[in-house]
Design a protein around this motif. Structure first.
Motif: not given
Length: 100
Positions: A78-100
């Motif tokens: 759940t935390a991984k999904a939340r952080l991935t979505e947060e990074a995607r919405s906050s930094f749309p032009s950045a490469p996909p967040a690497r969260i393991r």
């Protein structure tokens, strides 16, 4: 977005004036540059660990890799999904967040 408070636990008291060293004032410019770094956070599925992970992503502009370590696998997912979505919405032009 979760925000980390700046907390300092050192204090000088009248009983122990020489036991604790004097600290220079906090300066945001002295913060570590997290861009393109790898951060490992234990207890990252909730609470302070999750807030630290979120703040690391925010301060790096979504470019640091974050590894979360915790005992509860469903909360970790759940935390991984939340952080991935947060990074995607906050930094749309950045490469996909690497969260393991």
């Amino acid at each position: 977005m979760l925000r980390l408070p700046q907390i300092f636990l050192l204090a000088r008291t009248s009983r122990s004036p020489d036991l604790l060293p004097s600290l220079p004032p906090f300066q945001p410019s002295a913060m570590i540059d997290l861009r393109k770094k790898h951060v490992v956070i234990t207890g990252g599925s909730s609470g302070i660990g999750l807030a630290i992970a979120s703040e690391c992503l925010r301060r790096s502009g979504g470019t640091c890799a974050v590894t979360l370590v915790a005992r509860d696998v469903p909360k970790l997912e759940t935390a991984k999904a939340r952080l991935t979505e947060e990074a995607r919405s906050s930094f749309p032009s950045a490469p996909p967040a690497r969260i393991r």
